[in-house]
Design an enzyme around this catalytic site. Structure first.
Site, PDB file in Angstrom:
ATOM      1  N   PHE A 154       2.852  -7.673  -6.561  1.00 17.37           N
ATOM      2  CA  PHE A 154       2.118  -8.834  -6.770  1.00 17.37           C
ATOM      3  C   PHE A 154       1.150  -9.017  -5.748  1.00 17.37           C
ATOM      4  O   PHE A 154       0.056  -9.740  -5.909  1.00 17.37           O
ATOM      5  CB  PHE A 154       3.036 -10.304  -6.827  1.00 17.37           C
ATOM      6  N   LYS A 178       1.642  -0.207 -14.979  1.00 15.77           N
ATOM      7  CA  LYS A 178       2.343  -1.442 -15.125  1.00 15.77           C
ATOM      8  C   LYS A 178       2.168  -2.436 -13.901  1.00 15.77           C
ATOM      9  O   LYS A 178       2.793  -2.251 -12.850  1.00 15.77           O
ATOM     10  CB  LYS A 178       3.977  -1.021 -15.268  1.00 15.77           C
ATOM     11  N   GLU A 181       4.452  -8.373 -12.951  1.00 12.82           N
ATOM     12  CA  GLU A 181       4.491  -9.406 -13.985  1.00 12.82           C
ATOM     13  C   GLU A 181       3.889 -10.728 -13.681  1.00 12.82           C
ATOM     14  O   GLU A 181       3.599 -11.602 -14.133  1.00 12.82           O
ATOM     15  CB  GLU A 181       5.992  -9.563 -14.453  1.00 12.82           C
ATOM     16  N   SER A 231       8.748  -3.280  -2.962  1.00 15.79           N
ATOM     17  CA  SER A 231       9.647  -3.750  -1.851  1.00 15.79           C
ATOM     18  C   SER A 231      10.595  -2.418  -1.569  1.00 15.79           C
ATOM     19  O   SER A 231      10.681  -1.517  -2.759  1.00 15.79           O
ATOM     20  CB  SER A 231      10.513  -4.818  -2.123  1.00 15.79           C
ATOM     21  N   CYS A 286       1.876  -5.681   2.979  1.00 19.32           N
ATOM     22  CA  CYS A 286       2.717  -4.931   3.478  1.00 19.32           C
ATOM     23  C   CYS A 286       2.089  -4.510   5.051  1.00 19.32           C
ATOM     24  O   CYS A 286       3.082  -3.964   5.878  1.00 19.32           O
ATOM     25  CB  CYS A 286       2.752  -3.630   2.625  1.00 19.32           C
ATOM     26  N   GLU A 388      12.184  -8.027   5.880  1.00 22.56           N
ATOM     27  CA  GLU A 388      10.749  -8.374   5.688  1.00 22.56           C
ATOM     28  C   GLU A 388      10.730  -9.750   4.937  1.00 22.56           C
ATOM     29  O   GLU A 388      11.642 -10.195   4.131  1.00 22.56           O
ATOM     30  CB  GLU A 388      10.219  -7.298   4.582  1.00 22.56           C
TER      31      GLU A 388
HETATM   32  P1  NAD Z   1       8.876  -5.882  -5.925  1.00 23.05           P
HETATM   33  O1  NAD Z   1       9.654  -4.476  -5.426  1.00 23.05           O
HETATM   34  O2  NAD Z   1       9.625  -6.828  -6.216  1.00 23.05           O
HETATM   35  O3  NAD Z   1       8.065  -5.461  -7.201  1.00 23.05           O
HETATM   36  C1  NAD Z   1       7.146  -4.208  -7.330  1.00 23.05           C
HETATM   37  C2  NAD Z   1       7.259  -3.832  -8.845  1.00 23.05           C
HETATM   38  O4  NAD Z   1       8.619  -3.400  -9.042  1.00 23.05           O
HETATM   39  C3  NAD Z   1       6.761  -4.729  -9.813  1.00 23.05           C
HETATM   40  O5  NAD Z   1       6.032  -4.102 -10.809  1.00 23.05           O
HETATM   41  C4  NAD Z   1       8.221  -5.358 -10.611  1.00 23.05           C
HETATM   42  O6  NAD Z   1       8.118  -5.487 -11.925  1.00 23.05           O
HETATM   43  C5  NAD Z   1       9.078  -3.897 -10.388  1.00 23.05           C
HETATM   44  N1  NAD Z   1      10.400  -4.403 -10.042  1.00 23.05           N
HETATM   45  C6  NAD Z   1      10.872  -5.361  -9.312  1.00 23.05           C
HETATM   46  N2  NAD Z   1      12.323  -5.370  -9.246  1.00 23.05           N
HETATM   47  C7  NAD Z   1      12.607  -4.029  -9.832  1.00 23.05           C
HETATM   48  C8  NAD Z   1      13.774  -3.669  -9.950  1.00 23.05           C
HETATM   49  N3  NAD Z   1      15.072  -4.351  -9.451  1.00 23.05           N
HETATM   50  N4  NAD Z   1      13.893  -2.520 -10.495  1.00 23.05           N
HETATM   51  C9  NAD Z   1      12.896  -1.989 -11.007  1.00 23.05           C
HETATM   52  N5  NAD Z   1      11.457  -2.360 -10.772  1.00 23.05           N
HETATM   53  C10 NAD Z   1      11.529  -3.379 -10.359  1.00 23.05           C
HETATM   54  O7  NAD Z   1       7.633  -6.187  -5.030  1.00 23.05           O
HETATM   55  P2  NAD Z   1       6.657  -7.430  -5.015  1.00 23.05           P
HETATM   56  O8  NAD Z   1       7.559  -8.687  -4.598  1.00 23.05           O
HETATM   57  O9  NAD Z   1       5.952  -7.546  -6.235  1.00 23.05           O
HETATM   58  O10 NAD Z   1       5.629  -6.925  -3.849  1.00 23.05           O
HETATM   59  C11 NAD Z   1       5.887  -7.335  -2.332  1.00 23.05           C
HETATM   60  C12 NAD Z   1       6.325  -6.200  -1.831  1.00 23.05           C
HETATM   61  O11 NAD Z   1       5.605  -4.844  -1.956  1.00 23.05           O
HETATM   62  C13 NAD Z   1       6.742  -6.244  -0.141  1.00 23.05           C
HETATM   63  O12 NAD Z   1       8.126  -5.530   0.139  1.00 23.05           O
HETATM   64  C14 NAD Z   1       5.565  -5.555   0.255  1.00 23.05           C
HETATM   65  O13 NAD Z   1       5.697  -4.927   1.850  1.00 23.05           O
HETATM   66  C15 NAD Z   1       5.476  -4.238  -0.586  1.00 23.05           C
HETATM   67  N6  NAD Z   1       4.186  -3.511  -0.550  1.00 23.05           N
HETATM   68  C16 NAD Z   1       4.041  -2.236   0.119  1.00 23.05           C
HETATM   69  C17 NAD Z   1       2.905  -1.802   0.186  1.00 23.05           C
HETATM   70  C18 NAD Z   1       2.897  -0.343   0.739  1.00 23.05           C
HETATM   71  O14 NAD Z   1       1.668   0.160   0.799  1.00 23.05           O
HETATM   72  N7  NAD Z   1       3.991  -0.038   1.567  1.00 23.05           N
HETATM   73  C19 NAD Z   1       1.725  -2.514  -0.323  1.00 23.05           C
HETATM   74  C20 NAD Z   1       1.652  -3.804  -0.783  1.00 23.05           C
HETATM   75  C21 NAD Z   1       2.970  -4.026  -0.961  1.00 23.05           C
END
Ligand code: NAD
Length: 488
Positions: A154, A178, A181, A231, A286, A388
């Site tokens: 997000f 994708k 959401e 994450s 991140c 985090e």
């Molecule tokens: P998230 O892991 O909750 O969601 C990321 C994606 O995975 C979304 O599209 C979501 O729909 C999907 N998702 C969520 N839970 C899932 C599950 N249990 N099984 C399968 N798919 C699932 O992350 P977020 O809260 O949207 O974003 C923040 C996170 O992203 C932070 O941890 C941040 O550090 C990380 N991030 C990392 C980078 C990088 O380059 N390393 C860059 C940006 C963000």
């Protein structure tokens, strides 16, 4: 429109916008005022299958399209993105909550990936060597991997998707995106503009949803590669599931970025850099610094001016208040989670040096706000340091040497960014050599590489071999073929 009078986000499959039909939906918020601005359809296997079929059908023609023609579409896309730059930035602010200045910066970073991808004719070139044995020549070419999927978080609604699809597409792959959401609206606009740039039907497809869509993408037999950003637990799950299903995977996870401050660091410069790193995008980055290791008297030099500067910071509705320095976090649920971390820091005995709870935003009290927060006297054993938080919270650890700072940083388990503030070149050299993180900042608070360099997370911040962006991005989205020829 659904029963709540709210627009449900459409899918883009085979060149057409379509309704998801009768599936559950989730609200998309404007975090600045807490209002619901759209609804995301929580699709499943059926919609993923339609998108993948379209992408598979488009693959033969697209991969056979001359690379200059593929790049030409991206040149037109850059032009359209520039024309729509302000509107896109405002959309990012509206659904994510970051300030307009931050949103513009993130859209700019995304456009730079498209500009970089326009260099495909050069970047896709292989190697060749004649007469490697008597009468035998050898060369390598790069061919597309096939149907690729992108799953995004997000926090950067434009930039992170743009790390992926421009490079994938220009390499001759087709794509299914994708987005999160929580922020589907920017992705819809990005795809609309790509279509307007002249991309043939089926090359780019967009589906919405959460866990079910992600799992369907990771296991679909007709997907060849998966790019994920999110994450760490989900990044690990995606890596394990998709590789077990035979796919090439790059999966970027979460972070806990340490910033070591040596006593010789310039206090005013360091305070500015800390504010940008820790509180930029309300800490939802991140690459955000989230642990400061203050060596010897660095804490006394930096913490008082930092707190003073934060007291001046205006927290407010970024969608309507240009003077807001920091916006809300993305949802009420996320705000509650960050509050939970503050409670845990207190319970573990860290001292709350600046409390951002109870920040007042009278204009829009229903928004998801937290003021800048600092814990002093934190320790590596505490949850606020181990996990985090992804909000505007800094934990400060005090120590007496650079070595101990590096040791603390290296035991975090993550490995995105690590930063050192110092005026000492030797210390900087030692730090760069020994720190276990993929992106290092020396007097740079957010060492996020630009499009032509790879985004090189390490350890629990990345699962896979080839990172996003840069030449590694091109390597990920292509397969090499070596040909030996003899025309005797
Ligand atoms: P998230 O892991 O909750 O969601 C990321 C994606 O995975 C979304 O599209 C979501 O729909 C999907 N998702 C969520 N839970 C899932 C599950 N249990 N099984 C399968 N798919 C699932 O992350 P977020 O809260 O949207 O974003 C923040 C996170 O992203 C932070 O941890 C941040 O550090 C990380 N991030 C990392 C980078 C990088 O380059 N390393 C860059 C940006 C963000």
């Amino acid at each position: 429109m659904n029963e709540n009078g709210m627009n449900t986000c459409p899918l883009f499959i085979d060149g057409s916008w379509t309704d998801a039909g009768d599936v559950a939906t989730e609200p998309v918020f404007n975090p600045s005022d807490g209002s619901v601005i759209a609804r995301t359809p929580m699709c499943g296997e059926t919609e993923v299958d339609s998108a993948v079929r379209a992408a598979r059908a488009a693959l033969p023609d697209w991969s056979a399209t001359p690379v200059v023609d593929r790049a030409r579409i991206l040149f037109r896309y850059v032009h359209l993105l520039e024309e729509n730059f302000e509107a896109l930035s405002r959309l990012v602010t509206r659904e994510h909550g970051k300030t307009l200045v931050e949103a513009r910066g993130s859209v700019r970073r995304g456009i730079e990936v498209v500009e970089f991808a326009c260099g495909a004719p050069t970047l896709l070139m292989g190697d060749s060597l004649e007469q490697i044995a008597s009468g035998i020549d050898c060369d390598t070419i790069r061919q597309p991997v096939g149907v690729c999927a992108g799953i995004t978080p997000f926090n950067f609604p434009a930039m992170v998707p743009m790390w992926m699809y421009p490079i994938a597409i220009v390499c001759g792959n087709t794509f299914v995106l994708k987005p999160s959401e929580k922020v589907p609206l920017t992705a819809i606009r990005l795809v609309e503009l790509l279509h307007e740039a002249g991309l043939p039907s089926g090359v780019m497809n967009l589906v919405h949803g959460g866990v079910d869509v992600v799992n369907a993408l990771c296991t679909h037999p007709d997907i060849d590669a998966v790019s994920f950003v999110g994450s760490s637990p989900v990044a690990r799950h995606v890596y394990q599931t998709a590789t077990a299903h035979g796919k090439r995977v790059q999966s970027a996870g979460g972070a806990k970025n340490y910033m070591i401050i040596l006593p010789d660091a310039d206090p005013a410069f360091t305070v500015d850099a800390l504010i940008g790193s820790v509180y930029g995008c309300a800490g939802e980055r991140c690459m955000a610094g989230s642990v400061a290791v203050a060596v010897e008297e660095a804490a006394q030099r930096v913490l008082p001016p930092l707190r003073e500067a934060l007291d001046e910071m205006k927290v407010g509705p970024t969608d309507r208040e240009p003077a807001a320095d920091m916006g809300p976090v993305v949802t009420r649920q996320h705000l509650d989670k960050v509050h939970g971390y503050i409670a845990s820091g207190l319970a573990d005995g860290a001292s709350l040096y600046r409390d951002g709870r109870g920040v007042e935003v009278p204009q829009t009290p229903e928004g998801f706000y937290l003021g800048p927060t600092i814990f002093d006297d934190a320790a590596t054993s505490m949850k606020i340091v181990r996990e985090e938080i992804f909000g505007p919270v800094l934990s400060v650890i005090r120590t007496d040497s650079l070595d101990k700072g590096i040791e603390a940083c290296n035991q975090s388990g993550f490995g995105n960014a690590a930063v050192l503030f110092t005026g000492d070149g030797k210390a900087a050299r030692t730090f760069r050599n020994r720190v276990s993180a993929g992106m290092v900042g020396i007097n740079v608070g957010v060492p996020a590489p630009m499009a032509f360099f790879p985004f090189t997370g390490w350890n629990g911040s990345f699962y896979g071999d080839l990172h996003m962006q840069g030449k590694e991005g091109f390597a990920f989205y292509t397969r090499q073929k070596v040909t030996m020829s003899r025309w005797a």
